[in-house]
Design a protein around this motif. Structure first.
Motif, PDB file in Angstrom:
ATOM      1  N   TYR A 196       0.848  -1.270  -0.069  1.00 43.69           N
ATOM      2  CA  TYR A 196      -0.392   0.127   0.030  1.00 43.69           C
ATOM      3  C   TYR A 196       0.919   1.256  -0.090  1.00 43.69           C
ATOM      4  O   TYR A 196       0.739   2.223  -0.649  1.00 43.69           O
ATOM      5  CB  TYR A 196      -0.750  -0.286   1.328  1.00 43.69           C
ATOM      6  CG  TYR A 196      -2.066   1.561   1.490  1.00 43.69           C
ATOM      7  CD1 TYR A 196      -2.739   1.230   1.054  1.00 43.69           C
ATOM      8  CD2 TYR A 196      -1.337   2.104   2.188  1.00 43.69           C
ATOM      9  CE1 TYR A 196      -4.076   2.541   0.641  1.00 43.69           C
ATOM     10  CE2 TYR A 196      -2.490   3.662   1.788  1.00 43.69           C
ATOM     11  CZ  TYR A 196      -3.819   3.393   1.674  1.00 43.69           C
ATOM     12  OH  TYR A 196      -4.535   4.026   1.702  1.00 43.69           O
ATOM     13  N   CYS A 197       1.653   1.293   1.265  1.00 43.55           N
ATOM     14  CA  CYS A 197       2.331   2.468   0.592  1.00 43.55           C
ATOM     15  C   CYS A 197       3.643   2.627  -0.072  1.00 43.55           C
ATOM     16  O   CYS A 197       4.066   3.871  -0.367  1.00 43.55           O
ATOM     17  CB  CYS A 197       3.747   2.286   1.884  1.00 43.55           C
ATOM     18  SG  CYS A 197       2.537   2.502   3.741  1.00 43.55           S
ATOM     19  N   ASN A 198       4.185   1.530  -0.527  1.00 41.37           N
ATOM     20  CA  ASN A 198       5.794   1.670  -1.446  1.00 41.37           C
ATOM     21  C   ASN A 198       5.406   0.947  -2.457  1.00 41.37           C
ATOM     22  O   ASN A 198       6.090   1.636  -3.791  1.00 41.37           O
ATOM     23  CB  ASN A 198       6.626   1.314  -0.484  1.00 41.37           C
ATOM     24  CG  ASN A 198       7.079   1.512   0.797  1.00 41.37           C
ATOM     25  OD1 ASN A 198       6.877   2.340   0.840  1.00 41.37           O
ATOM     26  ND2 ASN A 198       8.415   1.417   0.872  1.00 41.37           N
ATOM     27  N   HIS A 199       4.445   0.423  -2.646  1.00 43.30           N
ATOM     28  CA  HIS A 199       4.288   0.236  -4.534  1.00 43.30           C
ATOM     29  C   HIS A 199       3.697   1.043  -5.868  1.00 43.30           C
ATOM     30  O   HIS A 199       2.736   1.690  -4.872  1.00 43.30           O
ATOM     31  CB  HIS A 199       3.973  -1.414  -4.673  1.00 43.30           C
ATOM     32  CG  HIS A 199       3.962  -2.125  -5.799  1.00 43.30           C
ATOM     33  ND1 HIS A 199       4.932  -2.665  -6.218  1.00 43.30           N
ATOM     34  CD2 HIS A 199       2.796  -2.457  -6.963  1.00 43.30           C
ATOM     35  CE1 HIS A 199       4.373  -2.685  -7.500  1.00 43.30           C
ATOM     36  NE2 HIS A 199       3.918  -3.095  -8.350  1.00 43.30           N
ATOM     37  N   PRO A 200       4.442   1.652  -6.324  1.00 42.32           N
ATOM     38  CA  PRO A 200       3.879   2.770  -7.275  1.00 42.32           C
ATOM     39  C   PRO A 200       2.561   2.623  -8.064  1.00 42.32           C
ATOM     40  O   PRO A 200       1.659   3.661  -8.281  1.00 42.32           O
ATOM     41  CB  PRO A 200       4.960   2.466  -8.741  1.00 42.32           C
ATOM     42  CG  PRO A 200       6.035   1.389  -8.613  1.00 42.32           C
ATOM     43  CD  PRO A 200       4.893   0.811  -6.987  1.00 42.32           C
ATOM     44  N   GLY A 201       2.137   0.984  -8.428  1.00 45.26           N
ATOM     45  CA  GLY A 201       0.497   0.859  -8.696  1.00 45.26           C
ATOM     46  C   GLY A 201       0.522  -0.117  -9.732  1.00 45.26           C
ATOM     47  O   GLY A 201       1.270  -0.956  -9.889  1.00 45.26           O
ATOM     48  N   GLY A 202      -0.776  -0.387 -10.142  1.00 44.80           N
ATOM     49  CA  GLY A 202      -1.499  -1.407 -11.061  1.00 44.80           C
ATOM     50  C   GLY A 202      -1.386  -3.192  -9.992  1.00 44.80           C
ATOM     51  O   GLY A 202      -1.551  -4.257 -10.801  1.00 44.80           O
ATOM     52  N   THR A 203      -1.346  -2.370  -8.776  1.00 47.04           N
ATOM     53  CA  THR A 203      -2.023  -4.031  -7.920  1.00 47.04           C
ATOM     54  C   THR A 203      -3.288  -3.213  -7.135  1.00 47.04           C
ATOM     55  O   THR A 203      -3.427  -2.103  -6.741  1.00 47.04           O
ATOM     56  CB  THR A 203      -1.167  -4.158  -7.054  1.00 47.04           C
ATOM     57  OG1 THR A 203      -0.298  -3.266  -5.991  1.00 47.04           O
ATOM     58  CG2 THR A 203       0.877  -4.877  -8.112  1.00 47.04           C
TER      59      THR A 203
END
Ligand code: AHR
Length: 505
Positions: free
Chosen positions: A142-149
């Protein structure tokens, strides 16, 4: 007659570089640290997100670069998902750690946006009490992944398009403590920390992890806990935590003033244990220490979690600090700096209201407690290399720590400017002491740019809302350099900061 503490300052004798993260602090969802502390939407200085502008100003002045969040014992029952998304939809929960009502009005995004806005590096803790691997790796995503999940897209849906990029993560809090929700044995915790850490690294290989050491060095499992946890989790973690709170017990002020002696021995014991596991494992990596809770806390006056009445943002452990407490805090910072080769992170616990350097009234004033001053000045000036000095001088006998140096000190050297900062505490309650430091290998001659002292005829004097500046550091001319020798007069129970610059500067 004052006695003299002597040492030599040589820039070639280095302990290690001051990691600015030694000046970290801690915001827990406890008492009034968050609500009416940093966050108070009805306050006249509140910003659009409800965070107090006056407190933000004080946090800037304190000079802390890092802040740990959201607990503490609180994290061991926390559902981070409760604190994200529309505020109106967030549940009110019973916080088991502090028997309080948690409204979840402030959660991950609000906190991280506040921290980043103040230039603070966040140090987030995951719940390894009631929860585990899945909730921890989801929070990192939630905090660190850029997007698309799913989790990162949820953050974007919540209005935060860029990842927060949280680098430092604590694997739970004080998991050795029977009071902790979800308390575990060392092996249970060590396995969980290793597996949670593995999953968190799988989400973001760039993060750094802190494993829980003992809650304090008096725990019956102290030493064994550190060894067993590291036997399980050594490869996955970078830091091991230490926590220590000090208070004056049974009127024994001499021992209280020498609390740094305990902190020093505690650090040495944990280093020895971590290095023992390193040798057994033939590991290259050395575990560094995260002293992520330390302060003066009059814990004997606290009725205990079980006796608290359930309330929203209750006044919990709002200790008012004296001159003596400020001298002890200054001395604990000296100890942390002297151990800069192994202690990389330290967090004064906590930041606002709850055993804190900053106090506030709801909707009203905010002010600096006595301990604010040595912390802020040390954070500003003790930078660069910590130098190894070997003191010789008067000793004081203390009931709890035996003989300790009457003068506690540390020296830092800014290699770029040549400036030296000498921090010195006189632990003697009646006698002034002299400090004599021979400057060696420091060409060009030096002069005193500033000597600040925090001391008072009333060693119990405090700052209050009515008299917020009753205790302040003041400038003194009690130090001088002649023939490359610095001489300083240190009043009884005093904290001193002496800045030396090249004579030509
Ligand atoms: O800082 C107050 C409490 O002290 C923290 O929640 C806990 O980790 C420690 O015991």
């Amino acid at each position: 007659m004052p006695h003299t503490a002597r040492f030599t300052v040589d820039p070639d004798f280095r302990i290690g570089e001051v990691d600015p993260r030694l000046y970290g602090t801690f915001v827990e969802h406890m008492g009034r640290c968050v609500y009416t502390g940093i966050h108070d939407p009805d306050h006249p200085t509140a910003d659009a997100a409800g965070f107090r502008g006056d407190v933000a100003e004080l946090v800037r002045e304190l000079g802390t670069p890092l802040v740990r969040y959201p607990g503490g014992n609180f994290v061991s029952g926390y559902h981070w998902e409760d604190g994200v998304g529309p505020v109106a939809d967030r549940p009110r929960r019973l916080d088991l750690a502090w028997r309080s009502i948690e409204t979840n009005e402030v959660g991950t995004n609000e906190f991280l946006t506040w921290a980043r806005g103040l230039g603070l590096e966040p140090m987030m803790a995951v719940n390894l009490g009631t929860r585990g691997i899945d909730a921890a790796r989801a929070l990192v995503e939630y905090c660190n992944h850029p997007g698309g999940t799913a989790w990162s897209d949820l953050r974007i849906k919540h209005g935060v398009s860029e990842p927060h990029g949280v680098k430092l993560w604590c694997l739970g809090n004080e998991m050795d403590g029977p009071w902790q929700t979800g308390h575990k044995t060392a092996v249970e915790y060590g396995r969980l920390a290793a597996e949670a850490g593995k999953a968190m690294h799988q989400v973001d290989p760039g993060i750094e992890l802190v494993a829980c050491g003992s809650s304090n060095s008096g725990m019956p499992t102290f030493g064994t806990w550190e060894r067993e946890v590291l036997e399980q989790a050594y490869d996955e973690v970078d830091y091991l935590s230490l926590h220590a709170y000090y208070e004056e017990l049974d009127g024994d002020r001499a021992s209280f003033l020498a609390s740094g002696a305990h902190m020093d021995a505690y650090i040495r014991d944990v280093v020895a244990t971590a290095d023992h596991v390193r040798s057994v494992k033939r590991a290259r990596k050395r575990i560094r220490l995260s002293f992520d809770e330390w302060n003066v806390w009059y814990a004997q006056r606290f009725p205990g979690e079980r006796n608290l009445k359930t309330a929203q943002a209750p006044r919990l452990i709002e200790d008012t600090y004296s001159v003596t407490d400020a001298v002890v805090v200054g001395s604990l910072l000296i100890t942390l700096l002297r151990n800069a080769d192994r202690v990389a992170i330290a967090c004064l616990a906590q930041l606002v209201n709850v055993i804190a350097p900053i106090r506030t009234e709801p909707g009203g004033a905010g002010w600096r407690q006595t301990i604010f001053h040595p912390f802020a000045l040390t954070a500003r000036h003790a930078r660069g290399q910590v130098l190894r000095t070997q003191p010789a001088g008067p000793l004081l006998d203390t009931p709890r720590h035996g003989e300790v140096p009457a003068v506690d000190h540390v020296v830092t050297h800014d290699e770029e400017t040549g400036a030296l900062t000498v921090l010195a505490v006189n632990r003697d309650q009646e006698q002034a002491q002299l400090l004599e430091a021979t400057l060696r290998g420091l060409p060009g001659g030096y002069r005193v740019a500033e000597h600040l002292v925090l001391a008072d005829d009333d060693q119990d004097a405090v700052n209050t809302q009515a008299e917020p500046d009753r205790v302040l550091p003041r400038t003194t001319d009690a130090s001088a350099v002649a023939d490359n020798v610095l001489t300083v007069r240190l009043p009884p129970v005093s904290w001193n900061l002496i800045r030396l610059v090249r004579a030509s500067a």
